[in-house]
Design a protein around this motif. Sequence first.
Motif, PDB file in Angstrom:
ATOM      1  N   TYR A  76       0.828  -1.218   0.000  1.00 52.41           N
ATOM      2  CA  TYR A  76       0.000   0.000   0.000  1.00 52.41           C
ATOM      3  C   TYR A  76       0.859   1.263   0.000  1.00 52.41           C
ATOM      4  CZ  TYR A  76       1.013   0.370   5.031  1.00 52.41           C
ATOM      5  OH  TYR A  76       1.655   0.492   6.234  1.00 52.41           O
ATOM      6  N   ARG A  77       2.057   1.185   0.543  1.00 47.10           N
ATOM      7  CA  ARG A  77       2.926   2.357   0.623  1.00 47.10           C
ATOM      8  C   ARG A  77       3.422   2.805  -0.742  1.00 47.10           C
ATOM      9  NH1 ARG A  77       5.358  -0.538   5.932  1.00 47.10           N
ATOM     10  NH2 ARG A  77       4.772  -2.304   4.629  1.00 47.10           N
ATOM     11  N   ALA A  78       3.338   1.929  -1.730  1.00 45.93           N
ATOM     12  CA  ALA A  78       3.866   2.234  -3.060  1.00 45.93           C
ATOM     13  C   ALA A  78       2.770   2.690  -4.034  1.00 45.93           C
ATOM     14  CB  ALA A  78       4.570   1.004  -3.630  1.00 45.93           C
ATOM     15  N   VAL A  79       1.538   2.801  -3.572  1.00 46.02           N
ATOM     16  CA  VAL A  79       0.441   3.171  -4.466  1.00 46.02           C
ATOM     17  C   VAL A  79       0.542   4.634  -4.868  1.00 46.02           C
ATOM     18  CG1 VAL A  79      -2.062   3.432  -4.651  1.00 46.02           C
ATOM     19  CG2 VAL A  79      -1.108   1.430  -3.520  1.00 46.02           C
ATOM     20  N   ALA A  80       0.229   4.895  -6.136  1.00 43.97           N
ATOM     21  CA  ALA A  80       0.192   6.262  -6.648  1.00 43.97           C
ATOM     22  C   ALA A  80      -1.156   6.498  -7.308  1.00 43.97           C
ATOM     23  CB  ALA A  80       1.328   6.497  -7.637  1.00 43.97           C
ATOM     24  N   GLY A  81      -1.437   7.739  -7.631  1.00 42.26           N
ATOM     25  CA  GLY A  81      -2.665   8.059  -8.342  1.00 42.26           C
ATOM     26  C   GLY A  81      -3.719   8.652  -7.438  1.00 42.26           C
ATOM     27  N   GLN A  82      -4.834   9.021  -8.066  1.00 44.24           N
ATOM     28  CA  GLN A  82      -5.972   9.613  -7.357  1.00 44.24           C
ATOM     29  C   GLN A  82      -7.219   8.769  -7.614  1.00 44.24           C
ATOM     30  OE1 GLN A  82      -6.171  13.422  -5.827  1.00 44.24           O
ATOM     31  NE2 GLN A  82      -4.525  12.100  -5.103  1.00 44.24           N
ATOM     32  N   TYR A  83      -8.018   8.595  -6.568  1.00 49.28           N
ATOM     33  CA  TYR A  83      -9.177   7.705  -6.650  1.00 49.28           C
ATOM     34  C   TYR A  83     -10.393   8.361  -6.007  1.00 49.28           C
ATOM     35  CZ  TYR A  83      -5.477   4.367  -7.669  1.00 49.28           C
ATOM     36  OH  TYR A  83      -4.397   3.733  -8.223  1.00 49.28           O
ATOM     37  N   ASP A  84     -11.551   8.096  -6.618  1.00 50.38           N
ATOM     38  CA  ASP A  84     -12.806   8.634  -6.080  1.00 50.38           C
ATOM     39  C   ASP A  84     -13.264   7.881  -4.841  1.00 50.38           C
ATOM     40  OD1 ASP A  84     -13.134  10.441  -8.355  1.00 50.38           O
ATOM     41  OD2 ASP A  84     -13.557   8.618  -9.500  1.00 50.38           O
ATOM     42  N   ALA A  85     -12.870   6.621  -4.746  1.00 54.98           N
ATOM     43  CA  ALA A  85     -13.222   5.806  -3.584  1.00 54.98           C
ATOM     44  C   ALA A  85     -12.050   4.894  -3.252  1.00 54.98           C
ATOM     45  CB  ALA A  85     -14.484   4.990  -3.859  1.00 54.98           C
ATOM     46  N   ILE A  86     -11.779   4.764  -1.973  1.00 58.02           N
ATOM     47  CA  ILE A  86     -10.753   3.838  -1.496  1.00 58.02           C
ATOM     48  C   ILE A  86     -11.412   2.916  -0.480  1.00 58.02           C
ATOM     49  CG2 ILE A  86      -8.531   3.595  -0.318  1.00 58.02           C
ATOM     50  CD1 ILE A  86      -7.811   6.395  -1.300  1.00 58.02           C
ATOM     51  N   TYR A  96      -0.307   4.238   6.738  1.00 54.29           N
ATOM     52  CA  TYR A  96      -1.483   3.673   6.056  1.00 54.29           C
ATOM     53  C   TYR A  96      -2.513   4.766   5.781  1.00 54.29           C
ATOM     54  CZ  TYR A  96      -5.833   0.842   5.872  1.00 54.29           C
ATOM     55  OH  TYR A  96      -7.042   0.281   5.550  1.00 54.29           O
ATOM     56  N   PHE A  97      -2.840   5.546   6.809  1.00 54.66           N
ATOM     57  CA  PHE A  97      -3.846   6.595   6.622  1.00 54.66           C
ATOM     58  C   PHE A  97      -3.308   7.755   5.799  1.00 54.66           C
ATOM     59  CE2 PHE A  97      -5.796   4.470  10.333  1.00 54.66           C
ATOM     60  CZ  PHE A  97      -7.065   4.288   9.805  1.00 54.66           C
ATOM     61  N   ALA A  98      -2.010   8.054   5.911  1.00 51.84           N
ATOM     62  CA  ALA A  98      -1.435   9.116   5.083  1.00 51.84           C
ATOM     63  C   ALA A  98      -1.478   8.735   3.606  1.00 51.84           C
ATOM     64  CB  ALA A  98       0.005   9.389   5.523  1.00 51.84           C
ATOM     65  N   THR A  99      -1.263   7.450   3.321  1.00 50.54           N
ATOM     66  CA  THR A  99      -1.351   6.969   1.937  1.00 50.54           C
ATOM     67  C   THR A  99      -2.766   7.130   1.410  1.00 50.54           C
ATOM     68  OG1 THR A  99       0.425   5.366   2.294  1.00 50.54           O
ATOM     69  CG2 THR A  99      -1.059   4.971   0.435  1.00 50.54           C
ATOM     70  N   ALA A 131      -8.058   4.387  18.910  1.00 45.86           N
ATOM     71  CA  ALA A 131      -6.802   4.453  18.166  1.00 45.86           C
ATOM     72  C   ALA A 131      -7.059   4.701  16.687  1.00 45.86           C
ATOM     73  CB  ALA A 131      -6.016   3.160  18.361  1.00 45.86           C
ATOM     74  N   PHE A 132      -8.107   4.088  16.153  1.00 45.14           N
ATOM     75  CA  PHE A 132      -8.473   4.285  14.747  1.00 45.14           C
ATOM     76  C   PHE A 132      -8.776   5.766  14.492  1.00 45.14           C
ATOM     77  CE2 PHE A 132     -11.316   4.554  11.173  1.00 45.14           C
ATOM     78  CZ  PHE A 132     -10.918   3.558  10.292  1.00 45.14           C
ATOM     79  N   ARG A 133      -9.639   6.338  15.336  1.00 48.46           N
ATOM     80  CA  ARG A 133     -10.024   7.731  15.138  1.00 48.46           C
ATOM     81  C   ARG A 133      -8.837   8.677  15.344  1.00 48.46           C
ATOM     82  NH1 ARG A 133     -15.404   9.258  15.078  1.00 48.46           N
ATOM     83  NH2 ARG A 133     -16.921   7.546  15.140  1.00 48.46           N
ATOM     84  N   GLN A 134      -7.969   8.344  16.273  1.00 42.57           N
ATOM     85  CA  GLN A 134      -6.790   9.177  16.494  1.00 42.57           C
ATOM     86  C   GLN A 134      -5.888   9.172  15.266  1.00 42.57           C
ATOM     87  OE1 GLN A 134      -4.511   8.152  19.976  1.00 42.57           O
ATOM     88  NE2 GLN A 134      -2.845   9.528  19.470  1.00 42.57           N
ATOM     89  N   ALA A 135      -5.684   7.991  14.670  1.00 40.23           N
ATOM     90  CA  ALA A 135      -4.841   7.905  13.478  1.00 40.23           C
ATOM     91  C   ALA A 135      -5.471   8.648  12.309  1.00 40.23           C
ATOM     92  CB  ALA A 135      -4.603   6.442  13.114  1.00 40.23           C
ATOM     93  N   VAL A 136      -6.783   8.540  12.157  1.00 39.61           N
ATOM     94  CA  VAL A 136      -7.472   9.278  11.095  1.00 39.61           C
ATOM     95  C   VAL A 136      -7.334  10.781  11.331  1.00 39.61           C
ATOM     96  CG1 VAL A 136      -9.733   9.808  10.094  1.00 39.61           C
ATOM     97  CG2 VAL A 136      -9.117   7.440  10.599  1.00 39.61           C
TER      98      VAL A 136
END
Length: 438
Positions: A270-280, A297-300, A348-353
């Motif tokens: 996942y760290r190597a993904v590029a591009g723009q997407y309407d939905a992830i 993960y969330f920054a990606t 933890a999920f919400r904090q990372a987001v």
Amino acid sequence: MSVTEPRVAATAATAVTAVIPDDDLAVRWPDVARVPAGGVQAVVARALFRRAVAGLPLRVELGSEVMGSGGPDDPIMRIIRPDHFFARVGRYGLIGVGESYQAGDWEADALVELLTVFATRMTRLVPPALQKLRRFALLRQPQTDENTPDGARTNISRHYDLSNDLFATFLDPTLTYSAALFGDEVGNTWDDLEAAQLRKIERLLDECRVGEGSRVLEIGTGWGQLAIQAAARGATVHSITLSEEQLSLARQRVAEAGHDDKVTIELCDYRAVAGQYDAIVSVEMIEAVGEAYWPTYFATIDRCLAPGGSVGIQAITMPHDRLVVSRRTWTWIQKYVFPGGLLPSVEAFRQAVGETSLRVISDLSFGPAYAETLRLWRQRFTAASGDLDALGFDAVFRRMWTFYLAYSEAGFRSRYLDVHQFVLRRPVRLQSSGTETQ
């Protein structure tokens, strides 16, 4: 590799053959064959265990001795080799409990019910004073399981590359290996499972507004069912996985569904993904990321989400206080089933987001549905014993996975574990002109 050609991962935890003679057990399953010395640790473990079960609605049988306060209708745990059991638990804690089950040191006719009793009282089994010492007594996660790019590839392979046929023995025809969304919390049958899996995926795609022309990124392909359903809506899908087994079969299933013109699946971190997407979308993949990499993960995801886009993440969660005290502990599940894995808490999920430009806009919790999903998987897995043996998965492996499925089901039945569908978007701001912008 085709669905009919199994491969068994050559690791200490999973290297198996169809039948393991007693003299080969130490080679195939060294930590199951090896019983640590008893001594003081075993004596302490026996005393703590006796104290822990004294008030529980279950019965523990050690020969003629009976522990616990359960009646005849409550779950029964039969400790067949007490010296081995308490030696393992004294030395390895909960890892020792699981390895004792693999070794046949103890049995239970109603395994899920028994484990549910323990899971319901998880925080009270060990005295508070001793819980403070857990970081000194329990094993730490090995550095080799860290989810670096190379480590993550190895960790994923050790579970998902065991054999497509293994998973096909207990999954429904969609080959979906995550919580289904049932209409009822209890009483579901095998015939209900496929529809419940499709319902789960459709809901996530709806929440992410996937439709004709949508550009979709899927982090964690599985065996391709979500990509197939997104493509059927007219979306173009870029799906990534670290499992070679899943990659091969997912591509085959997408082609058979007639969507290979809309779906691209590749072996990619996942760290190597590029591009723009309407939905992830990412279904039960965050559990394999590791706490140190949740920000990445969330920054990606934040980086790859197009303006106005939506993110759908299905995640298994644990209580936050348990995450805090166990985040660095090496567990039986991590050692034998999901190396490098760690469940987040909702906090933890919400904090990372919150460290990104995204925010959680909706959260559906459906933990009881996961208990039902696991029950149906476990029943199918048990019934497939002969098929699994023919595929090369021996009795120790089957006991390991029976314990894993039962242990997980108990976690959801006790509400110790939960599963959520989170939807993330960027907050909408009002411009001075009165129009909305992202």
